[in-house]
Design a protein around this motif. Structure first.
Motif, PDB file in Angstrom:
ATOM      1  N   ASP A  66      -7.045  36.757  62.110  1.00  0.00           N
ATOM      2  CA  ASP A  66      -7.719  35.517  62.327  1.00  0.00           C
ATOM      3  C   ASP A  66      -7.293  34.249  61.566  1.00  0.00           C
ATOM      4  OD1 ASP A  66      -9.860  33.794  62.436  1.00  0.00           O
ATOM      5  OD2 ASP A  66     -11.419  35.086  61.910  1.00  0.00           O
ATOM      6  N   TYR A  67      -6.170  33.604  62.049  1.00  0.00           N
ATOM      7  CA  TYR A  67      -5.833  32.600  61.198  1.00  0.00           C
ATOM      8  C   TYR A  67      -6.727  31.534  60.936  1.00  0.00           C
ATOM      9  CZ  TYR A  67      -4.682  29.527  65.273  1.00  0.00           C
ATOM     10  OH  TYR A  67      -4.879  28.572  66.464  1.00  0.00           O
ATOM     11  N   LYS A  68      -7.704  31.348  61.648  1.00  0.00           N
ATOM     12  CA  LYS A  68      -8.561  30.227  61.429  1.00  0.00           C
ATOM     13  C   LYS A  68      -9.545  30.551  60.199  1.00  0.00           C
ATOM     14  CE  LYS A  68      -8.501  28.236  65.805  1.00  0.00           C
ATOM     15  NZ  LYS A  68      -9.057  27.566  67.131  1.00  0.00           N
ATOM     16  N   ASN A  69      -9.737  31.898  60.159  1.00  0.00           N
ATOM     17  CA  ASN A  69     -10.788  32.201  58.990  1.00  0.00           C
ATOM     18  C   ASN A  69     -10.043  33.602  58.419  1.00  0.00           C
ATOM     19  OD1 ASN A  69     -12.523  32.875  56.978  1.00  0.00           O
ATOM     20  ND2 ASN A  69     -14.366  32.879  58.269  1.00  0.00           N
ATOM     21  N   PHE A  70      -8.799  33.520  57.858  1.00  0.00           N
ATOM     22  CA  PHE A  70      -8.229  34.708  57.274  1.00  0.00           C
ATOM     23  C   PHE A  70      -8.875  35.512  56.351  1.00  0.00           C
ATOM     24  CE2 PHE A  70      -6.404  31.092  55.108  1.00  0.00           C
ATOM     25  CZ  PHE A  70      -6.484  31.566  53.622  1.00  0.00           C
ATOM     26  N   PHE A  71      -9.978  34.833  55.805  1.00  0.00           N
ATOM     27  CA  PHE A  71     -10.799  35.895  54.788  1.00  0.00           C
ATOM     28  C   PHE A  71     -11.573  36.968  55.411  1.00  0.00           C
ATOM     29  CE2 PHE A  71     -10.222  32.302  51.933  1.00  0.00           C
ATOM     30  CZ  PHE A  71      -9.247  32.806  50.984  1.00  0.00           C
ATOM     31  N   ASN A  72     -11.887  36.811  56.802  1.00  0.00           N
ATOM     32  CA  ASN A  72     -12.225  37.821  57.600  1.00  0.00           C
ATOM     33  C   ASN A  72     -11.167  39.174  57.396  1.00  0.00           C
ATOM     34  OD1 ASN A  72     -14.539  36.462  58.431  1.00  0.00           O
ATOM     35  ND2 ASN A  72     -13.770  35.786  60.268  1.00  0.00           N
ATOM     36  N   ASP A  73     -10.093  38.925  57.453  1.00  0.00           N
ATOM     37  CA  ASP A  73      -9.202  40.043  57.449  1.00  0.00           C
ATOM     38  C   ASP A  73      -9.445  40.798  55.917  1.00  0.00           C
ATOM     39  OD1 ASP A  73      -8.274  39.850  59.984  1.00  0.00           O
ATOM     40  OD2 ASP A  73      -7.274  38.080  59.605  1.00  0.00           O
ATOM     41  N   LEU A  74      -9.387  39.783  54.676  1.00  0.00           N
ATOM     42  CA  LEU A  74      -9.538  40.277  53.603  1.00  0.00           C
ATOM     43  C   LEU A  74     -10.771  41.076  53.234  1.00  0.00           C
ATOM     44  CD1 LEU A  74      -8.933  40.350  50.513  1.00  0.00           C
ATOM     45  CD2 LEU A  74      -9.681  38.191  50.105  1.00  0.00           C
ATOM     46  N   GLY A 106      -5.437  24.656  52.564  1.00  0.00           N
ATOM     47  CA  GLY A 106      -6.609  24.501  51.830  1.00  0.00           C
ATOM     48  C   GLY A 106      -7.393  25.643  52.114  1.00  0.00           C
ATOM     49  N   PHE A 107      -8.112  26.352  51.394  1.00  0.00           N
ATOM     50  CA  PHE A 107      -9.314  27.231  51.910  1.00  0.00           C
ATOM     51  C   PHE A 107     -10.222  27.497  50.851  1.00  0.00           C
ATOM     52  CE2 PHE A 107      -5.264  29.413  49.878  1.00  0.00           C
ATOM     53  CZ  PHE A 107      -5.834  29.767  48.901  1.00  0.00           C
ATOM     54  N   GLN A 108     -11.479  28.108  51.213  1.00  0.00           N
ATOM     55  CA  GLN A 108     -12.466  28.441  50.314  1.00  0.00           C
ATOM     56  C   GLN A 108     -12.814  29.656  50.554  1.00  0.00           C
ATOM     57  OE1 GLN A 108     -15.940  26.305  51.505  1.00  0.00           O
ATOM     58  NE2 GLN A 108     -17.169  27.363  49.873  1.00  0.00           N
ATOM     59  N   MET A 109     -12.977  30.544  49.430  1.00  0.00           N
ATOM     60  CA  MET A 109     -13.186  31.821  49.539  1.00  0.00           C
ATOM     61  C   MET A 109     -14.790  31.852  49.007  1.00  0.00           C
ATOM     62  SD  MET A 109     -11.657  35.289  47.566  1.00  0.00           S
ATOM     63  CE  MET A 109     -10.941  34.104  46.413  1.00  0.00           C
ATOM     64  N   ASP A 110     -15.725  32.615  49.826  1.00  0.00           N
ATOM     65  CA  ASP A 110     -16.971  32.763  49.629  1.00  0.00           C
ATOM     66  C   ASP A 110     -17.351  33.685  48.497  1.00  0.00           C
ATOM     67  OD1 ASP A 110     -17.383  34.958  50.739  1.00  0.00           O
ATOM     68  OD2 ASP A 110     -17.906  34.249  52.788  1.00  0.00           O
ATOM     69  N   ASN A 111     -18.685  33.494  47.860  1.00  0.00           N
ATOM     70  CA  ASN A 111     -19.209  34.437  46.836  1.00  0.00           C
ATOM     71  C   ASN A 111     -19.103  35.965  47.209  1.00  0.00           C
ATOM     72  OD1 ASN A 111     -19.627  32.515  45.186  1.00  0.00           O
ATOM     73  ND2 ASN A 111     -21.782  32.154  45.659  1.00  0.00           N
TER      74      ASN A 111
END
Length: 136
Positions: free
Chosen positions: A60-68, A106-111
């Motif tokens: 999910d390159y638009k929201n790669f934190f989903n993969d994390l 640039g990216f943002q990691m949520d809580n």
């Protein structure tokens, strides 16, 4: 922005007990490396550590934190074991490898992700690689 890459959960030490890891962490490793094994694309580098690793590709390159988040959910049932081995092994961590065409990111990691990392006692290392182009 096109991003490719992966998240890798790894356990590294001069001497790993692979059997203990297998018995307690019921995840099939993507790669096992034994200290002294020849590694690298040309197999010309001697591994300085034993390494147990599990890798997931960024899909999910638009929201790669989903993969994390998916990786953290997979690891969560083993949080107590991961905390224990973090005390006994040299390096228990997650590495994030990001590749971009322009190296501008640039990216943002949520809580939610930060809390899950803290619950597992894991650090997150970033390796950002660029293909060397530049945008105006």
């Amino acid at each position: 922005m096109d991003i490719s890459g992966s998240f890798i959960f790894s356990i590294k030490d001069k001497r790993l007990n692979f059997k203990n890891i297998e018995d307690n962490l019921h995840i099939e490793p993507t790669k096992l490396i034994k200290k002294g094994q020849m590694v690298g694309k040309l197999k010309n580098f001697e591994a300085p550590f034993d390494i147990w690793s599990f890798e997931i590709s960024i899909t999910d390159y638009k929201n790669f934190f989903n993969d994390l988040l998916n990786l953290l959910e997979l690891l969560n049932p083993y949080s107590q074991y991961i905390k224990e081995i973090s005390l006994n092994y040299e390096n228990v961590t997650i590495d994030c490898y990001l590749r971009t065409k322009y190296g501008q990111i640039g990216f943002q990691m949520d809580n939610k992700i930060i809390n899950k990392l803290a619950n597992l006692g894991l650090s997150l290392n970033y390796h950002i690689l660029s293909y060397g182009e530049a945008a105006d």
